[in-house]
Design a protein around this motif. Structure first.
Motif, mmCIF file in Angstrom:
data_model
loop_
_atom_site.group_PDB
_atom_site.id
_atom_site.type_symbol
_atom_site.label_atom_id
_atom_site.label_comp_id
_atom_site.label_asym_id
_atom_site.label_seq_id
_atom_site.Cartn_x
_atom_site.Cartn_y
_atom_site.Cartn_z
ATOM 1 N N LEU A 256 0.803 -1.229 0.000
ATOM 2 C CA LEU A 256 0.000 0.000 0.000
ATOM 3 C C LEU A 256 0.830 1.270 0.000
ATOM 4 O O LEU A 256 1.284 1.730 -1.031
ATOM 5 C CB LEU A 256 -0.950 -0.018 1.209
ATOM 6 C CG LEU A 256 -2.325 -0.663 1.020
ATOM 7 C CD1 LEU A 256 -3.195 0.104 0.086
ATOM 8 C CD2 LEU A 256 -2.230 -2.119 0.726
ATOM 9 N N ARG B 170 -6.366 -7.119 -1.515
ATOM 10 C CA ARG B 170 -5.894 -5.869 -0.929
ATOM 11 C C ARG B 170 -5.334 -4.923 -1.987
ATOM 12 O O ARG B 170 -5.212 -3.723 -1.743
ATOM 13 C CB ARG B 170 -4.819 -6.219 0.102
ATOM 14 C CG ARG B 170 -4.340 -5.081 0.959
ATOM 15 C CD ARG B 170 -5.272 -4.772 2.104
ATOM 16 N NE ARG B 170 -4.816 -3.605 2.845
ATOM 17 C CZ ARG B 170 -5.595 -2.582 3.169
ATOM 18 N NH1 ARG B 170 -6.880 -2.587 2.864
ATOM 19 N NH2 ARG B 170 -5.109 -1.559 3.851
ATOM 20 N N SER C 32 3.826 -6.421 6.185
ATOM 21 C CA SER C 32 2.680 -5.633 5.780
ATOM 22 C C SER C 32 2.709 -4.345 6.597
ATOM 23 O O SER C 32 3.005 -4.363 7.779
ATOM 24 C CB SER C 32 1.431 -6.456 6.105
ATOM 25 O OG SER C 32 0.278 -5.691 6.103
ATOM 26 N N ASP D 20 -1.673 -5.553 12.249
ATOM 27 C CA ASP D 20 -0.905 -5.334 11.026
ATOM 28 C C ASP D 20 0.508 -5.863 11.257
ATOM 29 O O ASP D 20 1.129 -5.583 12.286
ATOM 30 C CB ASP D 20 -0.868 -3.834 10.707
ATOM 31 C CG ASP D 20 -0.517 -3.563 9.250
ATOM 32 O OD1 ASP D 20 -0.497 -4.505 8.454
ATOM 33 O OD2 ASP D 20 -0.271 -2.386 8.927
ATOM 34 N N ASN E 293 0.314 -0.887 6.838
ATOM 35 C CA ASN E 293 -0.873 -0.236 6.299
ATOM 36 C C ASN E 293 -1.192 1.080 6.992
ATOM 37 O O ASN E 293 -2.350 1.468 7.087
ATOM 38 C CB ASN E 293 -2.050 -1.214 6.384
ATOM 39 C CG ASN E 293 -1.814 -2.407 5.482
ATOM 40 O OD1 ASN E 293 -2.043 -2.330 4.292
ATOM 41 N ND2 ASN E 293 -1.291 -3.496 6.036
ATOM 42 N N GLU F 33 -9.528 0.019 -2.215
ATOM 43 C CA GLU F 33 -8.942 0.529 -0.967
ATOM 44 C C GLU F 33 -8.839 2.044 -0.967
ATOM 45 O O GLU F 33 -8.858 2.676 0.093
ATOM 46 C CB GLU F 33 -7.550 -0.106 -0.763
ATOM 47 C CG GLU F 33 -6.821 0.296 0.508
ATOM 48 C CD GLU F 33 -5.933 1.535 0.318
ATOM 49 O OE1 GLU F 33 -5.499 2.107 1.327
ATOM 50 O OE2 GLU F 33 -5.692 1.942 -0.844
ATOM 51 N N TYR G 165 -7.713 -1.109 6.215
ATOM 52 C CA TYR G 165 -7.879 -2.565 6.223
ATOM 53 C C TYR G 165 -8.991 -2.937 5.259
ATOM 54 O O TYR G 165 -9.792 -2.084 4.859
ATOM 55 C CB TYR G 165 -8.192 -3.053 7.641
ATOM 56 C CG TYR G 165 -9.431 -2.419 8.258
ATOM 57 C CD1 TYR G 165 -9.347 -1.212 8.955
ATOM 58 C CD2 TYR G 165 -10.690 -3.010 8.131
ATOM 59 C CE1 TYR G 165 -10.479 -0.614 9.512
ATOM 60 C CE2 TYR G 165 -11.826 -2.420 8.696
ATOM 61 C CZ TYR G 165 -11.704 -1.215 9.371
ATOM 62 O OH TYR G 165 -12.830 -0.625 9.909
#
Lengths: 359, 359, 359, 359
Positions: free
Chosen positions: A224, B125, B2, C28, B4, B130, B15
């Protein structure tokens, strides 16, 4: 707030001003057991250092470094590595007459507004001298990357309006033999002539650096906000005078159609997954796909020109300024190792992050 | 790993997957006492939402949001704000045949390499769905910025090879009346025609978004790695399909001379400090100089084309793929509010950081 | 600033108020591929939940959870895991008369001073209800730890002045069969009687929880500021009503001599390195030494007593308050799974960090 | 991973080993415009320095510091402040015989397990010498706090089994005139005698430090994980040899009833809000309530005893060790300024964070 740390896992924190006692960098998070080649660090710093040729500023800092911690018997111990670089050839007097004047397109005015106080000597913290720390730390990162088969290579692809036609892999030797770090011999000499012409005019010029990262496995990056291209862009735009970043087909690719820009997958004879074209610049969904990472960064013409300029002073009155310090007519050739260093820091960081992906 | 979360002081954590129960965002660090206009959030989300016109994907998500925490009597309490957006119109079956095939220039292959597991339904994702979270959070940030006199405005400046000639300030109305969000009426209709032509061909196209931030005071930003342009670049390249960032004169400025590119300071009739030109895009030394921030971002042509493409499957065998899901022929018009949202998040963050600069 | 994230690599971000729509947590950084046992999460939440016995508050929240993202076919995908827990049994009216009064030793006054706005319903964000999120996330962390052979076990070692004599390993069954979670049957019944007596008096009591972490390898932790004991202390003192932390011989050890307190190393029959005593609580130099981690945390008596108390109101005038909401006479038994959860989050974080130590 | 940064807004990053070239600290995030009193820094470092009296190690480091950056004309500029402290009196040979042996309750074994490499000279990075950096940085933080009316005062309240009866405010003079930094003259001489007795026996002892923070406004801190007590606990447990932390009534308060432990609010003659008792130690709900912050920290007896001890060597064979280096029989008196420094860093951080709470 002042924030002088870069990176998440492989982190650097830098300190020091252009005309103070010296500058330095702490590398924190470098894995233990890495054999450090100090000569390689000096070599990289030599590539960035002023006074390499008539194309760069005459400030001549030998950049002898002192590693004061974090290494035992040539190896990293896991403790923070502090590299200190003394300032020697600071001519603060050059800056006295700039104390109360805001140079156009410099950080003088903005620093004053932010902090209410400004170290005018050599630009203080805003000086490009700080980038020596990045190159030193980046060299350590490169040594870590090399163990993992990753090599970073940047070169000057454009100066003023003079561009290379074909971007490809070149050897370090092909790049370094050029004063402007352009591996195309003919284009290089045109660039060099153009820079010297600008210098004679008391003017400056900008350009573009192309960077390629080879040997990288698939799956590095983050999906992301911390996409690998986002971290690279962050790293590049954090370099003084950098004004743009694009990866893969970049701004030009925006004019293409999907059917032209898409990179078709295939499996090569060694059963490696490859793509026919590389318009994605080795990155898909924020993650590496195993193809070389390719990106370009643009650099502004140096704002310190020798021509007289109109401006304002610190009392906000109209004023005139003529900058007489030692400055490069073009930073691009010296920015090549800085681009590489910042890219190396980003990659080392993601290489560590990769260890946390799965069980 | 990960990761985010985006932002340092004004932070969002998102999320949710494209085809799961829903997506959401937590805003943490928003100052207490901010009156939240929920309609404004919905308005922004409406600008991003698919199905606005024949130019965008037919997936029709009304994007009704639920703010589950952090607001009392319409005001932020300082507690984390959770915004949840249910998924309604998910057609996971469209993706069944893509389960074992890697679409060209998508994240399928790279996610598989990173995590060893992949949610193939709607891209999981990696789906642009998103970005609804970013727009919702960005709207809150905009409301905080508005209190401080800051306004952000983006528009489509290029689609394929069709460009606007002159970038300037335009009203929201001028921008929004265009299906492609290009405020130049004539250019807008050419762009629209081009996108429809691509759509008919089963192809896609890309473009460039220009963004302007007005009303910003001098001194925002950070001098070194967290330069305001570096954070903006980081934010933009973190958007799906974004391939480039430049601020001020950017890549074009790299061909200029210093004497052409420098921005000369003057004091205007209201005793405000201004620059004659704005090639610095409102940023000098990583800090704002009080002039509007100007930047461009490029977007790739959408990789989901309807044409048949060669590729490989998850067993690394040669395969063919034809993508039948609902996809935009061009993301640029819908990316305009996303660019604004990410810029708003960056600015809100720096506005808070600014409070820490001095005693 | 509001900051609702805990952890560096294995991170949680929580949201939601006691009397809002619900509470939730995003995990996360959990590695991909972890098989999640949802029943185990519910089991842990059942241990924390109010209304377990006459010893705890009568608020009866079944704590049904909804995992809205991050799991596919029962396995973590590397995407953020959102767990949402609806509020059902909120009786906000109980709090109406507390709107303008500051309860002694509560967060009413301090929140008002910090944010200028306060959610008085059930304590808003300061409610212990938020700890349900910690327990849910902690259960996921425990599942990751279990794969690595690590087990965490906490129990009540002291209530009021009633203490266990000998701290040792006990089975979950021995602990859970006690209403107060004290594995010593006789001491447990004394504690229970004492809590009920406090309850009858409209009063409350506090206590101490002992925690043991078994199966941990040597070398986890960080040498300086992020010592493993420092992170554990940070985690524990971040729990509502926790007032102290000590590890190994702790405060008592401060009275010992070095020759008494030192832990002598030896190699056992399986060639494992052990220490004869464990006054270091399994930690030396901020790093685990392979022996069990041992620590204690103290908890204040609950500040919500039913007795009338003098206080001030929001106009700073003298006032009287009698708290009639549903509150535990003693939080210690229900805090046991919270202590375990926070310890699990710390350990999961260090287990990941450990992967970055060497080449 | 190595992580050598402490703090979020007012941050320090330290580097250097006990027997290397020197140690240092970068302070990043200190607001610009703070007049720095270098003598005050030296004074604080003098309080921590070895060789103050016969109670402490004979290693005699004058601790002359060099501020290499971040200060201009005596004031902070907002740039990172680097303070470097050269090592002079390093006797690495003392450590040669410890190269292959793991001292009981030291970090030798755990560092080896973590990094696979260990700087045995003086304990390398694990040496308490690093705390000089904390004290130097803490002094800068204290100067920032003083501008805001906040003063931190710590003293020795217990050595071995000898305790002060009454904890109260004492002047710096009362504390500093005691060799053990205990302001009760009689208790102080008992403590001193006990420490000397331990020293004669080749043994060591521990103790407890009480810390009080006066002049703090209400509303500092963070509600959940970053509670002010949690950050203080984190800071304290991050100090070498610290084994416990409690605030307010702490572990003793766990035996009290709510009606005894609650702090009743009242408004004093100056219309300030106060509490009758201060069992909350100035903190409620993770935030300051305007009363003094009170906490205790326990310190282990020094593990470097002169008595012969059984242990193992790096080949995991049984061995004997006798430690002959220069070590304190008790670190508590010298830990007093370290406790103050870490508390100051935490408070400076929260003082900055406080600026972000509201619009």
């Amino acid at each position: 707030m002042s924030f002088n740390t870069f990176g998440r896992f492989f982190r650097i924190t830098t300190y020091g001003e252009s005309h103070g006692l010296g500058i330095g960098v702490i590398i924190d998070g470098c894995p233990a057991g890495l054999m450090i080649d100090e000569e390689a660090i000096l070599h990289e710093m030599g590539r960035r250092r002023p006074g390499q040729s008539k194309l760069s500023t005459e400030r001549n800092e030998p950049d002898r470094l002192q590693i004061t911690s974090g290494i035992l018997d040539g190896k990293t111990t896991g403790a923070p590595i502090n590299i200190f670089i003394k300032n020697k050839n600071a001519r603060s007097k050059d800056y006295d007459k700039l104390k109360n004047v805001y140079r156009p397109s410099h950080a003088d005015y903005t620093y004053s507004m932010k902090y209410g106080i400004r170290d005018h000597r050599g630009g203080g913290r805003s000086s490009a001298r700080e980038t020596a720390c990045r190159v030193a730390a980046g060299s350590v990162a490169k040594q870590f990357l090399a163990l993992n088969g990753i090599a970073i290579q940047a070169y000057t692809s454009k100066i003023g309006n003079i561009s290379m036609n074909r971007l490809s892999d070149y050897s370090p030797e092909e790049i370094e033999k050029s004063n402007v770090r352009c591996p195309d011999v003919e284009v290089s000499s045109q660039m060099e002539a153009y820079i010297l012409k600008c210098k004679e005019e008391g003017d400056t010029c900008g350009g573009v650096i192309h960077c390629r990262i080879n040997g990288i496995a698939a799956g590095l990056g983050s999906p992301l906000y911390d996409k690998i291209e986002a971290r690279l862009a962050f790293a590049m735009l954090g370099i003084n005078a950098c004004s743009g970043f694009e990866y893969g087909s970049g701004f030009d690719g925006a004019s293409k159609k999907g059917s032209e820009n898409n990179d078709v997958f295939y499996t090569d004879e060694n059963n490696n997954i490859r793509t026919v074209s590389n318009n994605s610049g080795g990155i898909q969904g924020g993650l590496t796909n195993g193809m070389p990472i390719l990106f370009n960064t643009s650099f502004k013409p140096v704002s310190s020109i020798k021509k007289k300029q109109r401006t304002i002073d610190s009392a906000h009155k109209s004023a005139e300024v003529q900058i007489s310090g030692r400055h490069d007519p073009c930073v691009v050739p010296r920015a090549v190792p800085i681009v590489e260093a910042m890219a190396a820091l980003v990659l080392a960081d993601f290489l560590l992050a990769r260890r946390l992906d799965t069980l």
